[in-house]
Design a protein around this motif. Structure first.
Motif, short mmCIF file in Angstrom:
data_model
loop_
_atom_site.label_atom_id
_atom_site.label_comp_id
_atom_site.label_asym_id
_atom_site.label_seq_id
_atom_site.Cartn_x
_atom_site.Cartn_y
_atom_site.Cartn_z
N ASP A 1 36.89 48.21 48.59
CA ASP A 1 38.66 48.58 47.82
C ASP A 1 38.30 47.15 46.68
O ASP A 1 39.56 46.88 46.38
N ARG A 2 37.02 46.68 45.87
CA ARG A 2 37.15 45.66 44.84
C ARG A 2 36.83 47.27 43.63
O ARG A 2 35.36 47.60 43.60
N ASP A 3 36.84 46.37 42.97
CA ASP A 3 36.34 47.02 41.71
C ASP A 3 35.64 46.49 40.99
O ASP A 3 35.80 44.67 40.48
N ILE A 4 34.22 46.67 41.52
CA ILE A 4 32.73 45.45 40.97
C ILE A 4 32.60 45.13 39.59
O ILE A 4 32.25 46.16 38.82
N ARG A 5 32.26 43.86 39.49
CA ARG A 5 31.35 43.97 37.94
C ARG A 5 30.94 42.69 37.65
O ARG A 5 32.18 41.52 38.19
N THR B 1 39.02 39.75 44.99
CA THR B 1 38.07 39.79 43.79
C THR B 1 37.24 40.45 43.67
O THR B 1 36.62 41.02 45.01
N GLY B 2 36.82 40.99 42.50
CA GLY B 2 35.80 42.06 42.60
C GLY B 2 34.89 41.93 41.38
O GLY B 2 33.91 42.47 40.75
N THR B 3 34.78 40.75 40.85
CA THR B 3 34.77 40.22 38.82
C THR B 3 33.54 39.21 39.14
O THR B 3 34.01 38.06 40.40
N LEU B 4 32.67 38.54 39.38
CA LEU B 4 31.46 38.58 39.61
C LEU B 4 31.04 38.12 38.11
O LEU B 4 30.30 38.59 37.30
N TYR B 5 30.83 36.40 37.99
CA TYR B 5 30.32 35.98 37.06
C TYR B 5 29.36 34.89 37.21
O TYR B 5 28.64 34.46 38.05
N VAL B 6 28.10 35.36 36.05
CA VAL B 6 26.96 34.75 36.45
C VAL B 6 25.92 34.28 35.45
O VAL B 6 26.37 35.13 34.00
#
Length: 319
Positions: free
Chosen positions: A309-313, A279-284
Motif C-alpha cells: 500500500d506504500r509508494d516505496i522510494r 510513509t514509503g520514502t526512505l532516506y539513506v
C-alpha cells in the motif's frame, strides 16, 4: 591504505588438508621461491605510479608454519625493497596454532605489520568436521599474541562449513568481534573439485549454501561487525575466470559481498517502514544508496511486496 601486492604460497606450511581447501585453484601458481617472489614484486612495482610504496602480502598458506629458513629467504626479498623505500610494509596469513611470541618478534624485525589469522569458525565441532586441526581457543590465544606483539590483526571467517548453522555462524561473528580485530574477512564456502568437501557434496553428506542463503548468513555477521565497528574487508572469494570455471557448488558470485550488504540494508529499511506507518520514502546516506536499493532494485521490489500500500522510494540523505 597502501595497495597490496599478493604473493601466494599455496598450502605452504599447512600441516593438514582442510575439507574445503584447494589454494592452487583459488590462487593459482606453485611453490613460491625467493627468485619468483622478487620477480613478481618487480613486475608489480614497474606498473605502479612512481613513488608509490605498496605492501607485500604472503597469502594462501600458513606462513609462520613454513621452516624458519624458508621464511627468512622470502622475507629477505621484501627486506631489500623495504630498505629502498619501494615497499611500505609486509603482511601475511597463517594458522592460529602456528603463532608464538618469538616468531612474531622475528616478523616485526622484517617489517611485517599485519597478521591475518585463518580462524574460519569459533565452534570447535565445526572446526573438527572441517579438519582444521586447531581449536577456537587457539584463535583466542593467537589473537592475543598478535596484539601483544604490536601487530595489526585481521581475522578470516567462513560460513557454511560442515556442521554450520545460521546460529553457529552468528556466534562465530560474536566471538570474533570480542577479540577486537582491526578487520575481518568473510568467506562463504564454495565447493571446489578435488577437495574432500566435493566428495561429501557428491555423496549427499554435505549440503552447500546457495548464494541467497549465504547472503542472509553473511548479513547476520555484518550486523555483528557493524555494531562492533569492525571493518569487513571482503565477503566471498576474489572472482576470477579460473574460479568461475572451477567452482562446482556452494556460494560463489562475483558480487556476493554486495548481495550480503543488500540483505543488511533490506532489514534496516523494512524495520524503518514498520515503525513509520503510512510513509514509503526512505532516506539513506548517499554512499550507501546503491546497497540500499540493491542489485536490480531487489530491495525496492522486496519492500513493495512487504508494504503493497506504500509508494516505496529510497533516496540519498542530504548532508
Amino acid at each position: 591504505m597502501a595497495s597490496i601486492v599478493p604473493l601466494f604460497v599455496p598450502h605452504a606450511g599447512c600441516p593438514c588438508r582442510c575439507v574445503f581447501c584447494d589454494q592452487r585453484a583459488i590462487a593459482g601458481g606453485a611453490h613460491l621461491t625467493p627468485a619468483r617472489a622478487r620477480e613478481l614484486l618487480e613486475q608489480a612495482l614497474s606498473v605502479l605510479p612512481e613513488g608509490s610504496a605498496p605492501q607485500a602480502a604472503f597469502y594462501g598458506g600458513s606462513f609462520t608454519a613454513i621452516p624458519v629458513a624458508e621464511q627468512e629467504a622470502l622475507l629477505a626479498v621484501t627486506d631489500a625493497l623495504l630498505a629502498q623505500g619501494r615497499l611500505s610494509a609486509v603482511r601475511l596469513s597463517t594458522r592460529p596454532d602456528a603463532v608464538d611470541a618469538q616468531g612474531l618478534l622475528r616478523l616485526r624485525r622484517h617489517g611485517v605489520t599485519t597478521v591475518e589469522l585463518g580462524a574460519q569458525s569459533m565452534d570447535d565441532e565445526v572446526l573438527r568436521r572441517a579438519r582444521r586441526g586447531h581449536t577456537a581457543a587457539d584463535t583466542v590465544r593467537a589473537a592475543q599474541l598478535v596484539r601483544r606483539a604490536g601487530l595489526s590483526l585481521i581475522l578470516q571467517t567462513m560460513a557454511g562449513l560442515p556442521g554450520d548453522t545460521r546460529g553457529t555462524v552468528r556466534r562465530t561473528a560474536e566471538r570474533i568481534a570480542a577479540l577486537e580485530p582491526d578487520g575481518v574477512r568473510i568467506y562463504p564456502v564454495a565447493v571446489l573439485p578435488g577437495t574432500e568437501l566435493h566428495a561429501m557434496w557428491r555423496e549427499g553428506s554435505y549440503a552447500p549454501l546457495d548464494n541467497e542463503t549465504a547472503a542472509v548468513w553473511c548479513a547476520d555477521m555484518l550486523e555483528v561487525f557493524e555494531r562492533a565497528r569492525i571493518p569487513v574487508l571482503r565477503i566471498g572469494l576474489n572472482p576470477t575466470e579460473q574460479l568461475a570455471r572451477t567452482v562446482a557448488a556452494g556460494a560463489y558470485h562475483p558480487a556476493l559481498g554486495e548481495l550480503a550488504w543488500n540483505e543488511l540494508w533490506y532489514r534496516r529499511l523494512r524495520a524503518q517502514l514498520a515503525q513509520q506507518p503510512g510513509t514509503g520514502t526512505l532516506y539513506v546516506p548517499a554512499r550507501a544508496l546503491s546497497r540500499a536499493i540493491g542489485q536490480k532494485r531487489r530491495n525496492v521490489l522486496r519492500l513493495k511486496r512487504d508494504f503493497p500500500d506504500r509508494d516505496i522510494r529510497i533516496l540519498p540523505r542530504e548532508t
